[in-house]
Scaffold this active site. Structure first.
Site, PDB file in Angstrom:
ATOM      1  N   ASP A  43      -2.958  -5.090  -4.668  1.00  0.00           N
ATOM      2  CA  ASP A  43      -1.920  -6.358  -4.838  1.00  0.00           C
ATOM      3  C   ASP A  43      -2.467  -6.666  -2.865  1.00  0.00           C
ATOM      4  O   ASP A  43      -2.459  -6.534  -2.188  1.00  0.00           O
ATOM      5  CB  ASP A  43      -0.741  -5.515  -4.299  1.00  0.00           C
ATOM      6  CG  ASP A  43       0.106  -4.724  -5.191  1.00  0.00           C
ATOM      7  OD1 ASP A  43      -1.144  -4.460  -6.337  1.00  0.00           O
ATOM      8  OD2 ASP A  43       1.281  -4.332  -5.030  1.00  0.00           O
ATOM      9  N   GLU A 101       7.822  -4.541 -10.983  1.00  0.00           N
ATOM     10  CA  GLU A 101       6.758  -5.135  -8.882  1.00  0.00           C
ATOM     11  C   GLU A 101       6.747  -6.199  -8.386  1.00  0.00           C
ATOM     12  O   GLU A 101       7.176  -7.598  -8.999  1.00  0.00           O
ATOM     13  CB  GLU A 101       6.010  -3.853  -9.098  1.00  0.00           C
ATOM     14  CG  GLU A 101       5.735  -2.273  -9.852  1.00  0.00           C
ATOM     15  CD  GLU A 101       4.373  -2.086  -9.739  1.00  0.00           C
ATOM     16  OE1 GLU A 101       4.420  -0.850  -9.559  1.00  0.00           O
ATOM     17  OE2 GLU A 101       3.187  -2.317 -10.256  1.00  0.00           O
TER      18      GLU A 101
HETATM   19  C1  FRU Z   1       1.168  -2.552  -7.883  1.00  0.00           C
HETATM   20  C2  FRU Z   1       2.071  -1.218  -6.619  1.00  0.00           C
HETATM   21  C3  FRU Z   1       3.234  -2.004  -5.935  1.00  0.00           C
HETATM   22  C4  FRU Z   1       3.466  -1.221  -4.188  1.00  0.00           C
HETATM   23  C5  FRU Z   1       1.580  -0.577  -4.321  1.00  0.00           C
HETATM   24  C6  FRU Z   1       0.901   0.645  -4.375  1.00  0.00           C
HETATM   25  O1  FRU Z   1       0.180  -2.424  -8.379  1.00  0.00           O
HETATM   26  O2  FRU Z   1       2.579  -0.264  -7.764  1.00  0.00           O
HETATM   27  O3  FRU Z   1       4.645  -1.767  -6.531  1.00  0.00           O
HETATM   28  O4  FRU Z   1       3.572  -1.412  -3.283  1.00  0.00           O
HETATM   29  O5  FRU Z   1       1.794  -1.652  -5.984  1.00  0.00           O
HETATM   30  O6  FRU Z   1      -0.291   0.068  -3.495  1.00  0.00           O
END
Ligand code: FRU
Length: 555
Positions: A148, A317
């Site tokens: 992300d 998310e």
């Molecule tokens: C989304 C996610 C988020 C989390 C991050 C962990 O891709 O699962 O929810 O904060 O990646 O790397």
């Protein structure tokens, strides 16, 4: 705590690795698959040999009889795929002990794992690109794993991008926030790890704001980050920067927000002038919680949104919430609507992870969705558009967004090794009215990309099949069916696809307004298609032997 900067080391000392003096290391094998490596920190880094398919080892770094850092790495067992540097610069003059705990399945093997004969110290780390699939006008990390985009903001002419980063391998793990900057959204300079994992947890996704009014008390214009610490639970923590986002100091009162649920993450905050306070939206299992705060530290829960709305086929998310101008019908006064973004994994129509959105109203306390609970709308109908969030403090009231250009179904397996995953080009979200009278979200390419690389606009009249191809006969096919009102992409013959059976599946987007143009950006390993400059968008990865250099259109 100021954090160290591994990439600065990488860039400062790009030399051929053969030139480095090599010092022997003392490796002691203990019982049961444990080993300890003593390292005098008299060179810049320790090069760790990685084998992508080896099991993860748990590594504890001891300095002066206490644990300075813990991390995992797939230390090579049979062969070395590549090396990654562990930065020794903060420990110069000291002795470090790396306690390596190899997973149980390997413990009774009499074989020496390959890493023990190949681990070495060095005075630099070569980050010269080794990947034929590395894009030219998209951001990618120099090496290591990325997911992300995090904490993006704009300040004084610079776009700041942080991202979920693993410096110790090219698969997910050891989450930190790494930092990259750009003045044009095209050329990025890596700035190293800005927020590193600590005793509270590894650093998951979150956001940054520029605190122009000094509401948090760290100074006017301080950059405040809120991120999820993933430790014994997922909890929200704060860090602040008084040097424009270069270095962060963690707030001593962390964590600042906890709850009794397992999925509680990805804080996204923004200043809301309607309530003269900050709002925060947080993903909590199957819904979003909305908070308010005068100072970015004390958050009051205002309301929740989402149960029963849209897709719930995965975990919610990475939220975002923003105000956008609504299209104005004849006789109507100009007005705004609010868009709530909800990334979800899995649950995307073509499989894996994707970004759904809800349009409605928000008064600083409660989000009210305009559409019926069963209505599901997606921001992008390609398979490689996820964790999309916007830059804070963007110029001219812009809400520029960037997506992680991959899909959790196969992100760890795509055929690159030096780095894994890139980001999409920036997009400008906007609202438009479809032929059915409904409001939809569009995403136009940010103006910075006008003419970047292969930016082609094709005029279309009715049905069209557009084939992008190369000399090897590999092709990516885009089809517009005017009667069915669909746009689809087929990458089944696009190049390498066999790393995942989920990769070559067809994708179809609903088209809400007749298409008259298709704008296509091609960059080595991605194809981004914008119908009517963003009313319908499809973002996809491709791994062709050579760039598609031929475009044909047929009916
Ligand atoms: C989304 C996610 C988020 C989390 C991050 C962990 O891709 O699962 O929810 O904060 O990646 O790397």
């Amino acid at each position: 705590m100021k954090t160290t900067n591994i990439l600065s080391l990488a860039f400062a000392a790009m030399m051929a690795s053969a030139a480095y003096a090599q010092q022997p290391l003392s490796i002691e094998h203990l019982k049961d698959g444990h080993a300890q490596v003593r390292v005098a920190a008299d060179q810049k880094c320790l090069l760790l040999p990685i084998e992508e398919n080896a099991p993860e080892c748990f590594i504890k770094v001891q300095v002066d009889n206490s644990t300075a850092y813990t991390f995992t790495a797939r230390l090579a067992v049979d062969k070395v795929d590549f090396t990654v540097p562990f930065d020794l610069q903060p420990y110069q003059g000291k002795e470090l002990t790396f306690e390596v705990n190899t997973p149980h399945q390997d413990r009774h093997s009499s074989r020496e794992p390959k890493w023990t004969s190949t681990v070495q110290k060095a005075n630099g780390f070569d980050v010269t690109n080794r990947e034929k699939y590395r894009p030219e006008f998209h951001h990618t990390p120099a090496y290591g794993w990325m997911n992300d985009p995090n904490g993006m903001f704009y300040l004084d002419g610079t776009w700041h991008l942080y991202y979920q980063y693993n410096p110790y391998g090219s698969r997910w793990g050891n989450m930190n926030w790494a930092h990259a900057t750009s003045t044009d959204l095209i050329h990025w300079e890596e700035q190293g790890v800005a927020i590193a994992a600590d005793g509270i947890g590894t650093i998951f996704s979150g956001s940054c704001v520029v605190d122009h009014k000094n509401t948090a008390g760290f100074g006017k214009g301080a950059v405040i980050a809120l991120y999820t610490s993933d430790g014994i639970a997922q909890r929200q923590c704060m860090a602040y920067s008084t040097d424009g986002g270069k270095t962060f100091t963690k707030y001593p009162g962390n964590p600042i927000l906890s709850a009794d649920i397992p999925d509680f993450r990805d804080p996204n905050m923004f200043w809301n002038e309607d309530i003269n306070a900050w709002n925060l939206i947080l993903a909590c299992g199957q819904e979003m919680r909305i908070y308010s705060s005068p100072n970015l530290r004390d958050w009051k829960e205002e309301s929740r949104f989402g149960l029963g709305y849209g897709s719930h086929d995965g975990v919610w998310e990475c939220p975002d919430l923003m105000r956008l101008p609504a299209p104005v019908a004849k006789g109507e006064q100009p007005h705004d609507k609010w868009v709530l973004f909800c990334n979800i994994n899995p649950g995307f129509p073509a499989g894996g992870s994707g970004t759904q959105y809800f349009i409605g109203d928000f008064d600083g306390h409660k989000f009210t969705c305009d559409t019926a609970p069963e209505v599901t709308k997606w921001q992008d109908y390609g398979k490689d558009h996820y964790a999309t969030v916007s830059f804070s403090n963007a110029p001219e009231g812009r809400h520029t967004m960037i997506a992680w250009m991959s899909n959790w179904q196969y992100a760890n397996d795509v055929p690159t090794q030096q780095y894994r995953s890139g980001n999409s080009i920036g997009r400008e979200p906007f609202l438009y009215t479809g032929a059915d009278g409904q409001l939809y979200l569009g995403s136009a390419p940010s103006p910075e990309y006008d003419g970047a690389g292969l930016d082609k606009t094709l005029k279309i009249k009715g049905d069209a099949t557009i084939t992008l191809s190369n000399e090897e006969g590999e092709e990516f096919v885009i089809r517009y069916d005017q009667k069915a009102m669909t746009l689809s992409c087929d990458r089944s013959r696009s190049g390498e696809t066999d790393f995942s059976k989920e990769f070559a599946v067809p994708m179809t987007a609903p088209v809400h307004k007749k298409l008259t143009s298709l704008r296509i950006f091609i960059d080595r390993s991605s194809v981004e298609v914008f119908g009517n400059n963003g009313e319908v968008v499809m973002t996809n990865l491709v791994f062709p032997k050579s760039t598609y250099n031929n475009i044909s259109i047929t009916k």
